[in-house]
Design a protein around this motif. Structure first.
Motif, PDB file in Angstrom:
ATOM      1  N   CYS A  55       0.822  -1.212   0.000  1.00 30.32           N
ATOM      2  CA  CYS A  55       0.000   0.000   0.000  1.00 30.32           C
ATOM      3  C   CYS A  55       0.857   1.263   0.000  1.00 30.32           C
ATOM      4  O   CYS A  55       0.525   2.243  -0.683  1.00 30.32           O
ATOM      5  CB  CYS A  55      -0.939   0.000   1.198  1.00 30.32           C
ATOM      6  N   TRP A  56       1.960   1.237   0.762  1.00 30.88           N
ATOM      7  CA  TRP A  56       2.796   2.432   0.779  1.00 30.88           C
ATOM      8  C   TRP A  56       3.449   2.663  -0.577  1.00 30.88           C
ATOM      9  O   TRP A  56       3.523   3.797  -1.056  1.00 30.88           O
ATOM     10  CB  TRP A  56       3.857   2.377   1.869  1.00 30.88           C
ATOM     11  N   ARG A  57       3.933   1.611  -1.213  1.00 34.14           N
ATOM     12  CA  ARG A  57       4.541   1.792  -2.536  1.00 34.14           C
ATOM     13  C   ARG A  57       3.512   2.332  -3.524  1.00 34.14           C
ATOM     14  O   ARG A  57       3.830   3.191  -4.361  1.00 34.14           O
ATOM     15  CB  ARG A  57       5.121   0.475  -3.035  1.00 34.14           C
ATOM     16  N   LEU A  58       2.286   1.831  -3.433  1.00 34.43           N
ATOM     17  CA  LEU A  58       1.223   2.331  -4.301  1.00 34.43           C
ATOM     18  C   LEU A  58       0.979   3.815  -4.041  1.00 34.43           C
ATOM     19  O   LEU A  58       0.921   4.625  -4.986  1.00 34.43           O
ATOM     20  CB  LEU A  58      -0.052   1.531  -4.054  1.00 34.43           C
ATOM     21  N   CYS A  59       0.836   4.183  -2.777  1.00 36.02           N
ATOM     22  CA  CYS A  59       0.575   5.584  -2.429  1.00 36.02           C
ATOM     23  C   CYS A  59       1.719   6.482  -2.877  1.00 36.02           C
ATOM     24  O   CYS A  59       1.499   7.581  -3.412  1.00 36.02           O
ATOM     25  CB  CYS A  59       0.368   5.724  -0.918  1.00 36.02           C
ATOM     26  N   ARG A  60       2.929   6.033  -2.659  1.00 40.13           N
ATOM     27  CA  ARG A  60       4.102   6.832  -3.025  1.00 40.13           C
ATOM     28  C   ARG A  60       4.153   7.055  -4.539  1.00 40.13           C
ATOM     29  O   ARG A  60       4.417   8.172  -5.011  1.00 40.13           O
ATOM     30  CB  ARG A  60       5.372   6.112  -2.560  1.00 40.13           C
ATOM     31  N   ASP A  61       3.889   5.998  -5.290  1.00 44.73           N
ATOM     32  CA  ASP A  61       3.925   6.115  -6.745  1.00 44.73           C
ATOM     33  C   ASP A  61       2.832   7.062  -7.234  1.00 44.73           C
ATOM     34  O   ASP A  61       3.058   7.905  -8.121  1.00 44.73           O
ATOM     35  CB  ASP A  61       3.764   4.737  -7.369  1.00 44.73           C
ATOM     36  N   LEU A  62       1.640   6.955  -6.667  1.00 45.46           N
ATOM     37  CA  LEU A  62       0.560   7.865  -7.041  1.00 45.46           C
ATOM     38  C   LEU A  62       0.925   9.318  -6.736  1.00 45.46           C
ATOM     39  O   LEU A  62       0.702  10.216  -7.560  1.00 45.46           O
ATOM     40  CB  LEU A  62      -0.722   7.486  -6.293  1.00 45.46           C
ATOM     41  N   ALA A  63       1.486   9.543  -5.548  1.00 41.55           N
ATOM     42  CA  ALA A  63       1.846  10.906  -5.156  1.00 41.55           C
ATOM     43  C   ALA A  63       2.931  11.467  -6.063  1.00 41.55           C
ATOM     44  O   ALA A  63       2.886  12.639  -6.458  1.00 41.55           O
ATOM     45  CB  ALA A  63       2.310  10.921  -3.694  1.00 41.55           C
ATOM     46  N   ASP A  64       3.905  10.632  -6.419  1.00 46.05           N
ATOM     47  CA  ASP A  64       4.991  11.088  -7.282  1.00 46.05           C
ATOM     48  C   ASP A  64       4.504  11.415  -8.690  1.00 46.05           C
ATOM     49  O   ASP A  64       5.184  12.122  -9.436  1.00 46.05           O
ATOM     50  CB  ASP A  64       6.094  10.029  -7.346  1.00 46.05           C
ATOM     51  N   ARG A  65       3.326  10.921  -9.040  1.00 50.91           N
ATOM     52  CA  ARG A  65       2.752  11.215 -10.358  1.00 50.91           C
ATOM     53  C   ARG A  65       1.734  12.345 -10.303  1.00 50.91           C
ATOM     54  O   ARG A  65       0.988  12.581 -11.262  1.00 50.91           O
ATOM     55  CB  ARG A  65       2.115   9.953 -10.948  1.00 50.91           C
ATOM     56  N   GLY A  66       1.674  13.042  -9.168  1.00 51.67           N
ATOM     57  CA  GLY A  66       0.852  14.234  -9.084  1.00 51.67           C
ATOM     58  C   GLY A  66      -0.497  14.075  -8.423  1.00 51.67           C
ATOM     59  O   GLY A  66      -1.278  15.036  -8.382  1.00 51.67           O
ATOM     60  N   PRO A  72       3.073  -2.397 -19.279  1.00 49.58           N
ATOM     61  CA  PRO A  72       2.762  -1.213 -18.468  1.00 49.58           C
ATOM     62  C   PRO A  72       2.716  -1.573 -16.990  1.00 49.58           C
ATOM     63  O   PRO A  72       2.243  -2.652 -16.621  1.00 49.58           O
ATOM     64  CB  PRO A  72       1.380  -0.782 -18.979  1.00 49.58           C
ATOM     65  N   ASP A  73       3.205  -0.671 -16.143  1.00 52.48           N
ATOM     66  CA  ASP A  73       3.206  -0.914 -14.708  1.00 52.48           C
ATOM     67  C   ASP A  73       1.815  -0.746 -14.121  1.00 52.48           C
ATOM     68  O   ASP A  73       0.891  -0.232 -14.767  1.00 52.48           O
ATOM     69  CB  ASP A  73       4.191   0.026 -14.008  1.00 52.48           C
ATOM     70  N   LEU A  74       1.653  -1.157 -12.875  1.00 51.10           N
ATOM     71  CA  LEU A  74       0.338  -1.193 -12.241  1.00 51.10           C
ATOM     72  C   LEU A  74      -0.290   0.191 -12.097  1.00 51.10           C
ATOM     73  O   LEU A  74      -1.480   0.367 -12.376  1.00 51.10           O
ATOM     74  CB  LEU A  74       0.444  -1.880 -10.876  1.00 51.10           C
ATOM     75  N   VAL A  75       0.466   1.180 -11.670  1.00 50.03           N
ATOM     76  CA  VAL A  75      -0.119   2.507 -11.462  1.00 50.03           C
ATOM     77  C   VAL A  75      -0.506   3.149 -12.791  1.00 50.03           C
ATOM     78  O   VAL A  75      -1.544   3.821 -12.884  1.00 50.03           O
ATOM     79  CB  VAL A  75       0.848   3.402 -10.660  1.00 50.03           C
ATOM     80  N   THR A  76       0.291   2.946 -13.817  1.00 53.11           N
ATOM     81  CA  THR A  76      -0.090   3.438 -15.139  1.00 53.11           C
ATOM     82  C   THR A  76      -1.406   2.813 -15.581  1.00 53.11           C
ATOM     83  O   THR A  76      -2.326   3.501 -16.064  1.00 53.11           O
ATOM     84  CB  THR A  76       1.002   3.129 -16.174  1.00 53.11           C
ATOM     85  N   GLN A  77      -1.534   1.519 -15.403  1.00 54.36           N
ATOM     86  CA  GLN A  77      -2.752   0.827 -15.799  1.00 54.36           C
ATOM     87  C   GLN A  77      -3.941   1.241 -14.934  1.00 54.36           C
ATOM     88  O   GLN A  77      -5.061   1.404 -15.432  1.00 54.36           O
ATOM     89  CB  GLN A  77      -2.555  -0.691 -15.728  1.00 54.36           C
ATOM     90  N   LEU A  78      -3.705   1.418 -13.640  1.00 52.46           N
ATOM     91  CA  LEU A  78      -4.775   1.874 -12.757  1.00 52.46           C
ATOM     92  C   LEU A  78      -5.306   3.229 -13.204  1.00 52.46           C
ATOM     93  O   LEU A  78      -6.521   3.463 -13.234  1.00 52.46           O
ATOM     94  CB  LEU A  78      -4.268   1.983 -11.312  1.00 52.46           C
ATOM     95  N   GLY A  79      -4.388   4.136 -13.528  1.00 55.99           N
ATOM     96  CA  GLY A  79      -4.797   5.457 -13.990  1.00 55.99           C
ATOM     97  C   GLY A  79      -5.652   5.384 -15.231  1.00 55.99           C
ATOM     98  O   GLY A  79      -6.685   6.072 -15.347  1.00 55.99           O
TER      99      GLY A  79
END
Length: 378
Positions: free
Chosen positions: A19-30, A364-371
């Motif tokens: 969860c923290w890695r997910l949150c961090r990646d989302l935050a780093d993408r704005g 594609p990575d998970l956060v890109t796909q989630l977006g």
């Protein structure tokens, strides 16, 4: 976009780690992120407060039930659900929060981020909707989102620039030496191999260390806190000589520091979901100590991963690696672990592992796909 991420810490560190890695990646993408967690203790070392992005708020699970929390100035803040609500591993957000989701003019995209698996059924279940017919969320739709190892799944967490950062680190001898110095470890001797161990308490640590101690090549074993250190200490107690192996006991490391540890090592023995993915991106020979389950389904999950990971490897290498992995997971004869040293001496392990990493990195990575999923699906 505001993302609400819900996490319950069941045991160990995998759920909060993911969860923290997910949150961090989302935050780093704005994005702006609220992490609602019932036990945030592990974040004190996993993600020290001074290193956390300002776009992430770590909030108490109970505050999501009360629908208010205190900001840094001690002022009450009323909670309105964000555009995206992620419940990690089916943890079910508090009823009051779910009820509030119905009050938004545009209902949030509600996503159940599931556990990682390489099994075939994941592709069939990924991104399926589940209308809610009872409880406080009647009328909403929950979407099941599965990380995975194929293009028909949600992919793996991988921050932009991660692989380039790893390459820069591994190509610099001074970076590795400086990193070991920061960990309080002496410089490596000529020919000494570096091994990291993060495992559960059923791992055959004594068998592993017996082999390393008898090897012609010296080994430095970096032991994480918990079972790895405890099992190694039990092996070391009463021994006047540990042979060719030198044990180094580590403190708890922040996630970014743990990543560098994996990058620096010649072999990584990791456990759970988060560390397994980071060991893949470390692009080093590794062994996954999968989370044991009472019903034994972890054995099928391990087989499924190995089948995908080694699909295009030479049959003899595939067979040897599978036996060693199963032995480390207590799913096969303990004697099979004896092939680990010769397997590590085989350059094909690193070579074909690198090809498997390359294949995964092309997806594609998970956060890109989630977006994309959040903005395109209805």
């Amino acid at each position: 976009m505001l993302w609400d991420v819900f996490c319950r810490v069941i045991d160990n560190f995998g759920d909060i780690g993911v969860c923290w890695r997910l949150c961090r990646d989302l935050a780093d993408r704005g994005h702006t992120v609220r992490l609602w967690v019932d036990d945030a203790c592990a974040l004190s070392w996993m993600a020290p407060e001074e290193s956390r992005p300002s776009a992430i708020s770590v909030l108490d699970w109970a505050d999501a039930q009360d629908m208010r929390y205190l900001d840094q100035q001690g002022q009450p803040v009323e909670v309105t659900p964000g555009e995206v609500v992620i419940e990690a591993f089916g943890c079910n957000p508090p009823d009051a929060f779910v009820a509030a989701m119905l009050l938004r003019e545009d209902a949030p995209k509600w996503i159940n981020l599931e556990y990682l698996s390489a099994e075939d059924w994941v592709e069939r279940c990924h991104a399926l909707p589940s209308p809610v017919f009872n409880g406080p969320g009647v009328g909403l739709t929950k979407w099941f989102y599965y990380p995975g190892f194929t293009r028909a799944t949600g992919g793996l967490l991988r921050e932009p620039g991660l692989l380039a950062e790893r390459a820069a680190f591994t190509q610099s001898a001074s970076a590795k030496a400086n990193w070991l110095r920061q960990l309080g470890a002496a410089p490596l001797a000529d020919g000494e191999r570096l091994v990291s161990v993060f495992c559960y308490d059923h791992a055959p640590m004594a068998s592993l260390l017996d082999q390393l101690a008898a090897a012609p090549t010296p080994y430095r074993v970096m032991l994480t806190p918990g079972p790895a250190s405890q099992l190694a200490q039990a092996w070391q107690d009463g021994r006047a000589d540990t042979g060719a192996v030198h044990l180094h006991y580590l403190p708890h490391l922040p996630q970014t520091a743990f990543d560098k540890l994996l990058w620096a090592c010649d072999l990584n023995l990791v456990r759970g979901e988060d560390s397994a993915v980071r060991a893949i991106w470390a692009d080093r020979p590794h062994i996954w100590n999968i989370y044991p389950q009472d019903d034994g389904v972890h054995a099928y999950k391990l087989d499924a991963f190995l089948e995908r990971w080694t699909a295009h490897w030479p049959p003899d290498l595939q067979s040897r690696l599978t036996r060693v992995w199963k032995a480390w997971n207590a799913l096969g004869p303990a004697n099979d672990l004896q092939d680990l040293i010769s397997l590590l001496d085989d350059p094909r392990w690193a070579e074909f592992g690198r090809q498997s990493v390359k294949t995964l990195a092309e997806m594609p990575d998970l956060v890109t796909q989630l977006g994309d999923f959040v903005t395109q699906s209805s």
